[in-house]
Design a protein around this motif. Structure first.
Motif, PDB file in Angstrom:
ATOM      1  N   ALA A   1      14.056  25.414  11.874  1.00 36.21           N
ATOM      2  CA  ALA A   1      15.264  25.625  12.674  1.00 36.21           C
ATOM      3  C   ALA A   1      16.486  25.840  11.792  1.00 36.21           C
ATOM      4  O   ALA A   1      17.346  26.689  12.089  1.00 36.21           O
ATOM      5  CB  ALA A   1      15.479  24.433  13.611  1.00 36.21           C
ATOM      6  N   GLU A   2      16.593  25.090  10.697  1.00 41.52           N
ATOM      7  CA  GLU A   2      17.725  25.265   9.789  1.00 41.52           C
ATOM      8  C   GLU A   2      17.729  26.654   9.155  1.00 41.52           C
ATOM      9  O   GLU A   2      18.782  27.296   9.038  1.00 41.52           O
ATOM     10  CB  GLU A   2      17.668  24.218   8.679  1.00 41.52           C
ATOM     11  N   VAL A   3      16.559  27.107   8.734  1.00 40.41           N
ATOM     12  CA  VAL A   3      16.465  28.425   8.104  1.00 40.41           C
ATOM     13  C   VAL A   3      16.807  29.514   9.106  1.00 40.41           C
ATOM     14  O   VAL A   3      17.577  30.439   8.810  1.00 40.41           O
ATOM     15  CB  VAL A   3      15.056  28.635   7.517  1.00 40.41           C
ATOM     16  N   LEU A   4      16.259  29.421  10.301  1.00 40.61           N
ATOM     17  CA  LEU A   4      16.541  30.427  11.324  1.00 40.61           C
ATOM     18  C   LEU A   4      18.026  30.443  11.683  1.00 40.61           C
ATOM     19  O   LEU A   4      18.624  31.508  11.841  1.00 40.61           O
ATOM     20  CB  LEU A   4      15.698  30.154  12.566  1.00 40.61           C
ATOM     21  N   GLU A   5      18.616  29.270  11.806  1.00 40.82           N
ATOM     22  CA  GLU A   5      20.038  29.209  12.146  1.00 40.82           C
ATOM     23  C   GLU A   5      20.884  29.868  11.062  1.00 40.82           C
ATOM     24  O   GLU A   5      21.819  30.626  11.351  1.00 40.82           O
ATOM     25  CB  GLU A   5      20.466  27.743  12.326  1.00 40.82           C
ATOM     26  N   ALA A   6      20.553  29.616   9.799  1.00 42.18           N
ATOM     27  CA  ALA A   6      21.324  30.215   8.703  1.00 42.18           C
ATOM     28  C   ALA A   6      21.169  31.732   8.677  1.00 42.18           C
ATOM     29  O   ALA A   6      22.137  32.468   8.472  1.00 42.18           O
ATOM     30  CB  ALA A   6      20.876  29.609   7.376  1.00 42.18           C
ATOM     31  N   VAL A   7      19.938  32.200   8.876  1.00 41.04           N
ATOM     32  CA  VAL A   7      19.693  33.650   8.850  1.00 41.04           C
ATOM     33  C   VAL A   7      20.396  34.334  10.009  1.00 41.04           C
ATOM     34  O   VAL A   7      21.040  35.388   9.836  1.00 41.04           O
ATOM     35  CB  VAL A   7      18.172  33.917   8.880  1.00 41.04           C
TER      36      VAL A   7
END
Length: 412
Positions: free
Chosen positions: A72-78
């Motif tokens: 979720a953190e990676v997707l949010e940043a991207v």
């Protein structure tokens, strides 16, 4: 059997220097990748340019594998930097990992089928000299197939392989070298820093025509030459790939019901290597103490490369250091069910809380703990991300991916 082919015992590169096992290193790697997570990733993601040159992909998988950072953190940043359309390929790649985990979580018997077949094939190594010689040559990078031998050494030394190289490697292992697929999947799990029972087992099944029935993946010299930009054009690769017939699939199960959490009980937190971001647990409990579960093996009947456990242990220590003010008494390391029971007794615990572990060695250890008559209640808590996504993995990835926009809107 507790040995490795000797040539892999002395790596030239230190995997933990390439992939520093801290959340800070993970966030720095994510920040470097973010500008390229959109159309650049879509254009360059299939190119394997070798160790130190994997610029076309994120190389975040070792950190996602133990959740020093979360999907979720990676997707949010991207998605804060790119539109969903521009970043579609990368977003789908993140969800492939989620899909594999969900698919296996709904069919845990497939993991048991793999484990049983692996033990039979490892036994055959003891009695079939020709098989053992070919297996050792493959594991030590001495087959004479230049690209394959390079990838065997890169994996052993760095704990990582580009995803496209993993597909080529698996195809050559099975269809050119005629080795059992389970031994190849085991070779990966014993060396990959991101080794994951779901992604690894099901990807090898896919290459061999067991996951999508009858559809195999054949490594071709022209494809390898193109996507390694001329570094390799191997000779003598198989030109056919006959599918392996898998055993019948077990029926789909429902996800296990959540165990009741009683916040009034004296609670210990069990931190384990499948999820090293305990913030969502600490939002629900205030533990009196914490233990770190370190499993030296459990993934294979053979001996894993030292960097596999070293990465997870160092990552767990990093997590404990960052969250130390909320973990109760100083964290201690436990390595078995007996260690956990002794810790719980010393601390007079009435409840143990942990992150839900997907199918694999950690889950098997937790199941043993739950069944032990002297254990306090164990409460494995699932993330909302897993709770929403895993039940959707009932069929192939393409039906699953239709849910991605809705999952993003709900969870990110």
């Amino acid at each position: 059997m507790k040995w490795l082919p000797a040539a892999l015992d002395a790596p030239d590169m230190n995997a933990l220097e390439i992939f520093v096992p801290t959340r800070t290193a993970a966030l720095e790697r994510l920040a470097r990748f973010l500008p390229d997570a959109g159309r650049s990733y879509a254009a360059r993601r299939n190119y394997d340019l070798g160790p130190g040159a994997h610029a076309g992909v994120s190389t975040l998988s070792p950190y996602l594998g133990c959740r020093l950072i979360t999907e979720a953190e990676v997707l949010e940043a991207v998605l804060a930097r790119h539109s969903l359309t521009a970043a579609e390929k990368f977003v789908q790649e993140v969800f492939w990992r989620t899909y594999w985990k969900g698919w296996l979580e709904l069919r845990p018997g497939v993991w048991q089928q793999y484990r049983q077949a692996l033990h039979r094939d490892v036994d055959d190594l003891q009695t079939q000299a020709g098989l053992r010689d070919r297996w050792e040559a493959a594991c030590t990078g001495k087959t004479g197939i230049d690209c394959f031998d390079h990838w065997a050494r890169e994996l052993a030394q760095t704990g990582y392989l580009h995803n496209h190289a993993r597909m080529w490697f698996a195809s050559i292992w099975v269809f050119t070298l005629q080795l059992p697929w389970t031994l190849g999947a085991d070779f990966f799990l014993r060396h990959l820093l991101d080794g994951d029972p779901a992604s690894n087992t099901l990807s090898w099944r896919w290459v061999t025509g067991q996951q999508t029935l009858g559809k195999t993946y054949l490594a071709r010299a022209s494809n390898i030459e193109k996507y390694t930009e001329g570094r390799f054009r191997p000779q003598g690769l198989a030109d056919t790939a006959d599918a392996i017939s898998p055993p019948p699939l077990p029926p789909i199960r429902a996800l296990p019901e959540a165990a009741p959490l009683d916040p009034t009980l004296k609670t210990g937190l069990l931190l384990q290597g499948d999820d090293l971001s305990p913030g969502f647990l600490l939002d629900q409990i205030a533990p009196s103490c914490t233990a770190m579960l370190s499993l030296p093996n459990g993934i294979s009947p053979l001996l894993p490369a030292p960097h596999v456990a070293a990465f997870r242990d160092a990552a767990a220590e990093d997590a404990c250091a960052r969250w130390s003010s909320r973990l109760g008494s100083p964290a201690e390391t436990v390595r078995s069910v007996a260690d956990i029971l002794a810790w719980a007794q010393r601390q007079n615990l009435r409840q143990i809380v942990t992150a839900y572990a997907p199918v694999g060695p950690v889950a098997e250890t937790l199941q043993q703990l739950q069944k032990h008559p002297d254990a306090p209640p164990l409460v494995p808590l699932r993330r909302a991300y897993d709770e929403a996504a895993w039940p959707l993995a009932t069929k192939g990835f393409f039906p699953f991916k239709k849910h991605i926009p809705n999952l993003i809107s709900r969870l990110i």
